[in-house]
Design an enzyme around this catalytic site. Sequence first.
Site, PDB file in Angstrom:
ATOM      1  N   ASN A 214       0.992  -1.202  -0.090  1.00  0.00           N
ATOM      2  CA  ASN A 214       0.062   0.052  -0.152  1.00  0.00           C
ATOM      3  C   ASN A 214       0.996   1.077   0.039  1.00  0.00           C
ATOM      4  O   ASN A 214       2.137   1.200  -0.097  1.00  0.00           O
ATOM      5  CB  ASN A 214      -1.137  -0.095   1.255  1.00  0.00           C
ATOM      6  CG  ASN A 214      -0.187  -0.159   2.461  1.00  0.00           C
ATOM      7  OD1 ASN A 214       0.655   0.731   2.702  1.00  0.00           O
ATOM      8  ND2 ASN A 214      -0.331  -1.210   3.328  1.00  0.00           N
ATOM      9  N   LYS A 348      -9.909  -4.235  19.504  1.00  0.00           N
ATOM     10  CA  LYS A 348      -8.415  -4.788  19.505  1.00  0.00           C
ATOM     11  C   LYS A 348      -7.807  -4.528  20.843  1.00  0.00           C
ATOM     12  O   LYS A 348      -6.413  -4.800  20.881  1.00  0.00           O
ATOM     13  CB  LYS A 348      -7.631  -3.903  18.393  1.00  0.00           C
ATOM     14  CG  LYS A 348      -7.941  -4.090  16.934  1.00  0.00           C
ATOM     15  CD  LYS A 348      -7.350  -3.336  16.034  1.00  0.00           C
ATOM     16  CE  LYS A 348      -7.942  -3.504  14.554  1.00  0.00           C
ATOM     17  NZ  LYS A 348      -6.672  -3.882  13.762  1.00  0.00           N
TER      18      LYS A 348
HETATM   19  O1  C5P Z   1      -8.182  -2.928  11.225  1.00  0.00           O
HETATM   20  P1  C5P Z   1      -7.199  -2.033  10.956  1.00  0.00           P
HETATM   21  O2  C5P Z   1      -6.155  -2.153   9.785  1.00  0.00           O
HETATM   22  O3  C5P Z   1      -8.069  -0.591  10.335  1.00  0.00           O
HETATM   23  O4  C5P Z   1      -6.343  -1.442  12.255  1.00  0.00           O
HETATM   24  C1  C5P Z   1      -5.465  -0.512  12.124  1.00  0.00           C
HETATM   25  C2  C5P Z   1      -4.588  -0.513  13.399  1.00  0.00           C
HETATM   26  O5  C5P Z   1      -4.401  -1.842  13.488  1.00  0.00           O
HETATM   27  C3  C5P Z   1      -3.420   0.083  13.183  1.00  0.00           C
HETATM   28  O6  C5P Z   1      -2.748   0.273  14.421  1.00  0.00           O
HETATM   29  C4  C5P Z   1      -2.376  -1.029  12.374  1.00  0.00           C
HETATM   30  O7  C5P Z   1      -0.944  -0.838  12.716  1.00  0.00           O
HETATM   31  C5  C5P Z   1      -2.946  -2.232  13.255  1.00  0.00           C
HETATM   32  N1  C5P Z   1      -2.986  -3.320  12.331  1.00  0.00           N
HETATM   33  C6  C5P Z   1      -2.191  -4.434  13.056  1.00  0.00           C
HETATM   34  N2  C5P Z   1      -2.405  -5.783  12.382  1.00  0.00           N
HETATM   35  C7  C5P Z   1      -2.990  -6.001  11.083  1.00  0.00           C
HETATM   36  C8  C5P Z   1      -4.223  -4.795  10.683  1.00  0.00           C
HETATM   37  C9  C5P Z   1      -3.847  -3.616  11.645  1.00  0.00           C
HETATM   38  O8  C5P Z   1      -1.412  -4.499  13.670  1.00  0.00           O
HETATM   39  N3  C5P Z   1      -3.063  -6.950  10.606  1.00  0.00           N
END
Ligand code: C5P
Length: 407
Positions: A214, A348
């Site tokens: 990305n 989370k």
């Molecule tokens: O679920 P989403 O990607 O929107 O969540 C964003 C947050 O979760 C960010 O802090 C990102 O670094 C973390 N994240 C993670 N592992 C993933 C996806 C997101 O630690 N697989």
Amino acid sequence: MSDLSQKRILLGITGGIAAYKSIELIRLLTKAGADVQVVLTEGAKAFVTEMTLQAISGHPVRSTLLDPNAEAGMGHIELAKWADLIVIAPASADFMARYSQGMANDLLSTLCIATESPVLLAPAMNQAMWRHPATQDNYALLMKRGVLSVGPADGAQACGDIGPGRMSEPSDIFNAISQHFNNTSIQQDLAGQHWVITAGPTMEAIDPVRYISNHSSGKMGYALATAALARGAKVTLVSGPVQCVPPQGVNLLSVKSADDMLAACEQSMASPADVFIGAAAVADFKMKTATDQKMKKQSDTDEMQLVLVKNPDIIATLSENKRAKTMVGFAAETQNVIEYAQGKLERKGLDIIVANDVSRSDIGFNQDENQVTVITKEQTWSPEKAAKSELGNQLVEFIYKHTQSIR
Ligand code: C5P
């Protein structure tokens, strides 16, 4: 330009073609008000003259350890004590080898062993010499001992080679020196704390030559690392592939995939960290099976399907296993920003979530500025739109205050 008045800098010049650039460095330092004294190794004398350096620095230049006349002025121990910072630019492979082994067989190596002030290296050498395991081991040992470093840069070399080993430009060395003095004037209220920060994108292999990734630039995560370091924290930066320059003194763990990022985080948080910040844009999916060979075009069909599976949620996993006392996540959203972010805070298991609207082209991904809303269970705070570097300072301050309030 930074103000370096009252700062006493001892500049060591070792033998290398980049020595000529040190003349410009002295000019920048003295223009900013620093008092600069120069020490040359024998090798350096083949590249720059004592006369020039003396004229530019305004001080006699020293090069021998056992010179009764010079010692009668300022002895080498006094000189080591005089310096607020010793800068070695260029730092040759030979010098780093001697310094890492604690040798004191010329004036400059003796000063480095005798000083209690920080030492900053600007390595410069041929790319093969820089890459040699002996040089890498010596450099790693010096970094482990807390020696500071800037560069080396990558690019065309005087010998015609291309690669890492070019001395950083005088302006970059000057900036590293200014940053060092700025950091030391900031209150060290995070001393003794370990902060682990993820940054940048992840890169998920499709086959040996293709990947899913990305547009994350890593700027926000690097700004947070810089801000936490400046306040005295020990910072581990687990970074996906980015162009950002890592801040001085950071423990950088470079990774590619989300699996690697999780493993690196777990390894660095074997004993729980004080703060974890997930600023990385982790790919949600990876290939079910990445192929060992390059995938071929199928001539009989216009479609192609890749089977993807979910990546581990790094921050949720670390939070569940209580790997940090305070967990901070980011939520990049394009709609219902606050509402979605609040959901993530709970799902989370986070203490703080920093939400931003990535549908706006002026902030967020790949931009230098960001505007965020910070959400905790107790409050919501929306600082003004600001440069990511400034926002990094504000967020570190907010996180620090939050850790204090929940004690
Ligand atoms: O679920 P989403 O990607 O929107 O969540 C964003 C947050 O979760 C960010 O802090 C990102 O670094 C973390 N994240 C993670 N592992 C993933 C996806 C997101 O630690 N697989």
